[in-house]
Design an enzyme around this catalytic site. Structure first.
Site, mmCIF file in Angstrom:
data_model
loop_
_atom_site.group_PDB
_atom_site.id
_atom_site.type_symbol
_atom_site.label_atom_id
_atom_site.label_comp_id
_atom_site.label_asym_id
_atom_site.label_seq_id
_atom_site.Cartn_x
_atom_site.Cartn_y
_atom_site.Cartn_z
ATOM 1 N N LYS A 205 0.832 -1.206 0.000
ATOM 2 C CA LYS A 205 0.000 0.000 0.000
ATOM 3 C C LYS A 205 0.871 1.262 0.000
ATOM 4 C CE LYS A 205 -2.076 -1.136 3.861
ATOM 5 N NZ LYS A 205 -1.378 -2.429 4.122
ATOM 6 N N ARG B 102 -9.359 0.619 9.299
ATOM 7 C CA ARG B 102 -8.897 -0.714 9.672
ATOM 8 C C ARG B 102 -10.021 -1.542 10.294
ATOM 9 N NH1 ARG B 102 -3.472 0.124 8.710
ATOM 10 N NH2 ARG B 102 -2.101 -1.075 10.055
ATOM 11 N N ARG C 145 11.744 -4.834 4.734
ATOM 12 C CA ARG C 145 11.521 -3.441 4.326
ATOM 13 C C ARG C 145 12.210 -2.429 5.236
ATOM 14 N NH1 ARG C 145 5.158 -2.131 5.200
ATOM 15 N NH2 ARG C 145 5.101 -2.761 7.375
ATOM 16 N N ARG D 255 11.062 -0.140 10.923
ATOM 17 C CA ARG D 255 10.000 0.031 11.905
ATOM 18 C C ARG D 255 10.128 -0.953 13.053
ATOM 19 N NH1 ARG D 255 4.614 0.217 8.324
ATOM 20 N NH2 ARG D 255 3.911 -0.832 10.206
ATOM 21 N N ARG E 88 -0.081 -8.757 13.717
ATOM 22 C CA ARG E 88 -0.670 -7.759 12.824
ATOM 23 C C ARG E 88 -1.491 -8.433 11.733
ATOM 24 N NH1 ARG E 88 4.495 -4.903 11.188
ATOM 25 N NH2 ARG E 88 3.176 -3.690 9.784
HETATM 26 P P1 ADP Z 1 2.182 -1.811 3.243
HETATM 27 O O1 ADP Z 1 2.201 -0.314 3.156
HETATM 28 O O2 ADP Z 1 0.968 -2.417 2.578
HETATM 29 O O3 ADP Z 1 2.392 -2.363 4.615
HETATM 30 P P2 ADP Z 1 4.735 -1.627 1.792
HETATM 31 O O4 ADP Z 1 4.392 -0.734 0.650
HETATM 32 O O5 ADP Z 1 5.548 -1.052 2.899
HETATM 33 O O6 ADP Z 1 3.409 -2.361 2.359
HETATM 34 O O7 ADP Z 1 5.485 -2.890 1.159
HETATM 35 C C1 ADP Z 1 6.136 -3.837 2.004
HETATM 36 C C2 ADP Z 1 7.518 -4.194 1.436
HETATM 37 O O8 ADP Z 1 7.365 -4.992 0.268
HETATM 38 C C3 ADP Z 1 8.318 -2.971 1.023
HETATM 39 O O9 ADP Z 1 9.665 -3.192 1.421
HETATM 40 C C4 ADP Z 1 8.197 -2.918 -0.484
HETATM 41 O O10 ADP Z 1 9.397 -2.426 -1.078
HETATM 42 C C5 ADP Z 1 7.961 -4.356 -0.864
HETATM 43 N N1 ADP Z 1 6.985 -4.467 -1.947
HETATM 44 C C6 ADP Z 1 5.866 -3.721 -2.131
HETATM 45 N N2 ADP Z 1 5.181 -4.128 -3.224
HETATM 46 C C7 ADP Z 1 5.874 -5.186 -3.732
HETATM 47 C C8 ADP Z 1 5.698 -6.055 -4.864
HETATM 48 N N3 ADP Z 1 4.661 -5.909 -5.702
HETATM 49 N N4 ADP Z 1 6.634 -7.010 -5.076
HETATM 50 C C9 ADP Z 1 7.693 -7.136 -4.236
HETATM 51 N N5 ADP Z 1 7.920 -6.370 -3.173
HETATM 52 C C10 ADP Z 1 7.028 -5.391 -2.904
#
Ligand code: ADP
Ligand code: ZN
Length: 215
Positions: free
Chosen positions: A10, A85, A124, A158, A169
Protein backbone atom coordinates in the site's frame (compact mmCIF):
# COMPACT_ATOMS: atom_id res chain seq x y z
CA UNK A 1 -8.33 3.90 -0.70
CA UNK A 2 -5.76 1.13 -0.73
CA UNK A 3 -6.95 -1.83 1.30
CA UNK A 4 -4.85 -4.86 2.16
CA UNK A 5 -2.78 -6.59 4.82
CA UNK A 6 0.50 -5.19 6.15
CA UNK A 7 3.19 -5.75 3.52
CA UNK A 8 0.76 -5.81 0.58
CA UNK A 9 2.46 -2.76 -0.93
CA UNK A 10 0.00 0.00 0.00
CA UNK A 11 2.71 2.49 0.99
CA UNK A 12 4.79 1.69 -2.09
CA UNK A 13 1.87 2.26 -4.46
CA UNK A 14 0.56 5.29 -2.54
CA UNK A 15 3.95 7.01 -2.95
CA UNK A 16 3.71 6.43 -6.72
CA UNK A 17 0.11 7.62 -6.98
CA UNK A 18 0.98 10.70 -4.98
CA UNK A 19 3.63 11.73 -7.52
CA UNK A 20 1.69 10.67 -10.63
CA UNK A 21 -1.62 12.34 -9.71
CA UNK A 22 -0.72 15.18 -7.34
CA UNK A 23 -2.64 13.54 -4.51
CA UNK A 24 -1.69 13.43 -0.85
CA UNK A 25 -0.87 10.10 0.80
CA UNK A 26 -2.55 9.79 4.18
CA UNK A 27 -0.91 6.96 6.06
CA UNK A 28 -2.31 6.56 9.54
CA UNK A 29 0.74 4.40 10.32
CA UNK A 30 3.07 7.30 9.48
CA UNK A 31 0.88 9.71 11.45
CA UNK A 32 0.99 7.44 14.48
CA UNK A 33 4.77 7.05 14.21
CA UNK A 34 5.07 10.86 14.15
CA UNK A 35 2.86 11.05 17.25
CA UNK A 36 5.09 8.50 18.99
CA UNK A 37 8.25 10.38 17.98
CA UNK A 38 6.82 13.60 19.46
CA UNK A 39 7.08 12.02 22.91
CA UNK A 40 3.70 13.44 23.99
CA UNK A 41 1.41 11.74 26.48
CA UNK A 42 -0.72 10.45 23.59
CA UNK A 43 2.49 9.30 21.89
CA UNK A 44 3.47 7.18 24.89
CA UNK A 45 0.04 5.55 24.95
CA UNK A 46 0.08 4.85 21.21
CA UNK A 47 3.64 3.46 21.36
CA UNK A 48 2.68 0.58 23.62
CA UNK A 49 -0.30 -0.37 21.45
CA UNK A 50 1.56 -0.21 18.12
CA UNK A 51 4.54 -2.20 19.37
CA UNK A 52 2.25 -4.99 20.56
CA UNK A 53 0.79 -5.38 17.05
CA UNK A 54 -2.74 -4.40 18.15
CA UNK A 55 -4.89 -1.69 16.58
CA UNK A 56 -5.09 1.82 18.06
CA UNK A 57 -8.66 2.64 19.28
CA UNK A 58 -11.05 3.93 16.59
CA UNK A 59 -11.70 7.31 18.26
CA UNK A 60 -8.00 8.28 18.20
CA UNK A 61 -7.58 7.29 14.54
CA UNK A 62 -10.84 8.84 13.36
CA UNK A 63 -10.12 12.23 14.97
CA UNK A 64 -6.60 12.17 13.51
CA UNK A 65 -8.00 11.63 9.98
CA UNK A 66 -10.84 14.12 10.44
CA UNK A 67 -8.31 16.83 11.29
CA UNK A 68 -5.97 15.86 8.49
CA UNK A 69 -8.49 15.93 5.62
CA UNK A 70 -9.43 19.50 6.55
CA UNK A 71 -5.91 20.67 5.62
CA UNK A 72 -5.73 22.63 2.34
CA UNK A 73 -3.38 20.13 0.65
CA UNK A 74 -6.16 17.51 0.75
CA UNK A 75 -8.57 19.64 -1.31
CA UNK A 76 -7.44 18.06 -4.61
CA UNK A 77 -7.88 14.56 -3.28
CA UNK A 78 -6.09 12.05 -1.10
CA UNK A 79 -5.06 8.41 -0.91
CA UNK A 80 -5.99 6.54 2.23
CA UNK A 81 -3.30 4.01 3.09
CA UNK A 82 -3.89 1.92 6.19
CA UNK A 83 -7.19 3.54 7.12
CA UNK A 84 -9.91 2.44 7.81
CA UNK A 85 -8.90 -0.71 9.67
CA UNK A 86 -12.28 -1.60 11.20
CA UNK A 87 -15.91 -1.41 10.12
CA UNK A 88 -16.42 1.25 12.83
CA UNK A 89 -13.73 3.40 11.22
CA UNK A 90 -15.26 2.86 7.76
CA UNK A 91 -18.65 4.06 9.00
CA UNK A 92 -17.05 7.10 10.63
CA UNK A 93 -15.26 7.84 7.35
CA UNK A 94 -18.49 7.61 5.34
CA UNK A 95 -20.16 10.08 7.70
CA UNK A 96 -17.17 12.42 7.59
CA UNK A 97 -17.04 12.47 3.77
CA UNK A 98 -20.82 12.79 3.39
CA UNK A 99 -20.72 15.85 5.63
CA UNK A 100 -18.12 17.40 3.31
CA UNK A 101 -20.35 16.59 0.32
CA UNK A 102 -17.83 14.13 -1.06
CA UNK A 103 -17.15 10.39 -1.08
CA UNK A 104 -14.73 7.66 -2.06
CA UNK A 105 -13.93 7.27 -5.77
CA UNK A 106 -12.14 3.91 -5.57
CA UNK A 107 -11.47 1.22 -3.01
CA UNK A 108 -8.63 -0.98 -4.25
CA UNK A 109 -7.98 -4.31 -2.61
CA UNK A 110 -4.36 -5.45 -2.77
CA UNK A 111 -4.32 -9.20 -2.28
CA UNK A 112 -1.20 -11.18 -1.35
CA UNK A 113 -0.54 -14.58 0.22
CA UNK A 114 0.49 -14.63 3.89
CA UNK A 115 3.99 -16.13 3.51
CA UNK A 116 4.91 -13.43 0.99
CA UNK A 117 3.74 -10.74 3.42
CA UNK A 118 6.12 -11.91 6.12
CA UNK A 119 9.03 -11.81 3.65
CA UNK A 120 8.13 -8.35 2.45
CA UNK A 121 7.70 -6.92 5.92
CA UNK A 122 10.89 -8.35 7.36
CA UNK A 123 12.97 -6.92 4.48
CA UNK A 124 11.52 -3.44 4.33
CA UNK A 125 13.12 -0.18 5.40
CA UNK A 126 12.73 3.49 4.54
CA UNK A 127 14.80 6.62 4.04
CA UNK A 128 15.05 8.32 7.43
CA UNK A 129 14.93 11.75 5.77
CA UNK A 130 12.24 11.61 3.04
CA UNK A 131 10.40 8.39 3.87
CA UNK A 132 10.96 6.68 0.48
CA UNK A 133 10.34 2.95 0.91
CA UNK A 134 12.89 0.22 0.07
CA UNK A 135 13.34 -3.53 0.43
CA UNK A 136 16.48 -5.65 0.96
CA UNK A 137 15.50 -7.91 -1.93
CA UNK A 138 12.67 -6.38 -3.98
CA UNK A 139 13.36 -2.65 -4.08
CA UNK A 140 16.99 -1.66 -3.60
CA UNK A 141 18.23 1.89 -4.12
CA UNK A 142 20.16 2.35 -7.41
CA UNK A 143 23.33 3.07 -5.41
CA UNK A 144 23.72 0.96 -2.27
CA UNK A 145 23.19 2.93 0.93
CA UNK A 146 22.03 6.12 -0.83
CA UNK A 147 18.38 7.20 -1.13
CA UNK A 148 17.31 7.50 -4.81
CA UNK A 149 14.98 10.34 -4.06
CA UNK A 150 16.89 12.64 -1.70
CA UNK A 151 20.49 11.35 -1.49
CA UNK A 152 20.36 10.69 2.26
CA UNK A 153 22.49 7.84 3.63
CA UNK A 154 20.35 7.28 6.74
CA UNK A 155 17.67 4.61 6.78
CA UNK A 156 15.36 3.20 9.42
CA UNK A 157 13.32 0.07 10.09
CA UNK A 158 10.00 0.03 11.90
CA UNK A 159 9.96 -1.29 15.47
CA UNK A 160 6.84 -3.38 14.69
CA UNK A 161 8.38 -5.08 11.61
CA UNK A 162 9.69 -8.11 13.52
CA UNK A 163 8.53 -11.70 12.99
CA UNK A 164 6.50 -11.97 16.21
CA UNK A 165 4.61 -8.69 15.83
CA UNK A 166 4.01 -9.35 12.13
CA UNK A 167 1.99 -12.45 12.96
CA UNK A 168 -0.17 -10.49 15.41
CA UNK A 169 -0.67 -7.76 12.82
CA UNK A 170 -1.77 -10.30 10.22
CA UNK A 171 -4.24 -11.77 12.73
CA UNK A 172 -5.60 -8.29 13.48
CA UNK A 173 -6.02 -7.76 9.73
CA UNK A 174 -7.96 -11.00 9.26
CA UNK A 175 -10.23 -10.41 12.24
CA UNK A 176 -10.85 -6.67 12.12
CA UNK A 177 -9.97 -5.34 8.66
CA UNK A 178 -10.93 -8.12 6.23
CA UNK A 179 -14.66 -7.48 6.99
CA UNK A 180 -14.21 -4.19 5.10
CA UNK A 181 -14.00 -6.16 1.84
CA UNK A 182 -17.68 -7.21 1.85
CA UNK A 183 -18.57 -3.79 3.29
CA UNK A 184 -17.18 -1.97 0.22
CA UNK A 185 -18.16 -4.73 -2.20
CA UNK A 186 -21.80 -4.23 -1.25
CA UNK A 187 -21.44 -0.52 -1.95
CA UNK A 188 -20.12 -1.39 -5.43
CA UNK A 189 -16.81 0.39 -4.76
CA UNK A 190 -14.39 -2.52 -4.46
CA UNK A 191 -11.86 -3.46 -7.16
CA UNK A 192 -9.05 -5.98 -6.64
CA UNK A 193 -5.51 -6.05 -7.98
CA UNK A 194 -3.03 -8.93 -7.85
CA UNK A 195 -0.46 -7.50 -5.45
CA UNK A 196 1.74 -10.62 -5.76
CA UNK A 197 2.93 -9.22 -9.08
CA UNK A 198 6.09 -7.07 -9.43
CA UNK A 199 5.78 -3.47 -8.24
CA UNK A 200 5.52 -1.90 -11.72
CA UNK A 201 2.79 -4.30 -12.78
CA UNK A 202 0.75 -3.58 -9.66
CA UNK A 203 1.07 0.13 -10.46
CA UNK A 204 -0.27 -0.49 -13.97
CA UNK A 205 -3.23 -2.45 -12.62
CA UNK A 206 -4.08 0.33 -10.18
CA UNK A 207 -3.81 2.93 -12.95
CA UNK A 208 -6.26 0.84 -15.00
CA UNK A 209 -8.77 0.83 -12.16
CA UNK A 210 -8.48 4.60 -11.76
CA UNK A 211 -8.77 5.18 -15.52
CA UNK A 212 -12.07 3.30 -15.37
CA UNK A 213 -13.61 6.43 -13.88
CA UNK A 214 -15.30 7.36 -10.65
CA UNK A 215 -18.15 5.43 -9.17
P1 ADP B 1 2.18 -1.81 3.24
O1 ADP B 1 2.20 -0.31 3.16
O2 ADP B 1 0.97 -2.42 2.58
O3 ADP B 1 2.39 -2.36 4.61
P2 ADP B 1 4.73 -1.63 1.79
O4 ADP B 1 4.39 -0.73 0.65
O5 ADP B 1 5.55 -1.05 2.90
O6 ADP B 1 3.41 -2.36 2.36
O7 ADP B 1 5.48 -2.89 1.16
C1 ADP B 1 6.14 -3.84 2.00
C2 ADP B 1 7.52 -4.19 1.44
O8 ADP B 1 7.37 -4.99 0.27
C3 ADP B 1 8.32 -2.97 1.02
O9 ADP B 1 9.66 -3.19 1.42
C4 ADP B 1 8.20 -2.92 -0.48
O10 ADP B 1 9.40 -2.43 -1.08
C5 ADP B 1 7.96 -4.36 -0.86
N1 ADP B 1 6.98 -4.47 -1.95
C6 ADP B 1 5.87 -3.72 -2.13
N2 ADP B 1 5.18 -4.13 -3.22
C7 ADP B 1 5.87 -5.19 -3.73
C8 ADP B 1 5.70 -6.06 -4.86
N3 ADP B 1 4.66 -5.91 -5.70
N4 ADP B 1 6.63 -7.01 -5.08
C9 ADP B 1 7.69 -7.14 -4.24
N5 ADP B 1 7.92 -6.37 -3.17
C10 ADP B 1 7.03 -5.39 -2.90
ZN1 ZN C 1 15.29 9.95 0.96
Amino acid sequence: MLLGPPGAGKGTQAQRLERAHGLVQLSTGDMLRATIASGSELGEKVKGIVESGALVPDDIIVSMIAERIEQPDCARGFILDGFPRTVGQAEALDAMLAEKGTGLDHVIEMSVEADVLVRRISGRYACAKCGAGYHDEFQKPAKEGVCDRCGSTEFSRRADDNAETVRKRLDAYEEQTAPLLPYYREKGLLRSVDAMAPIDQVTREIENVIAGGEH
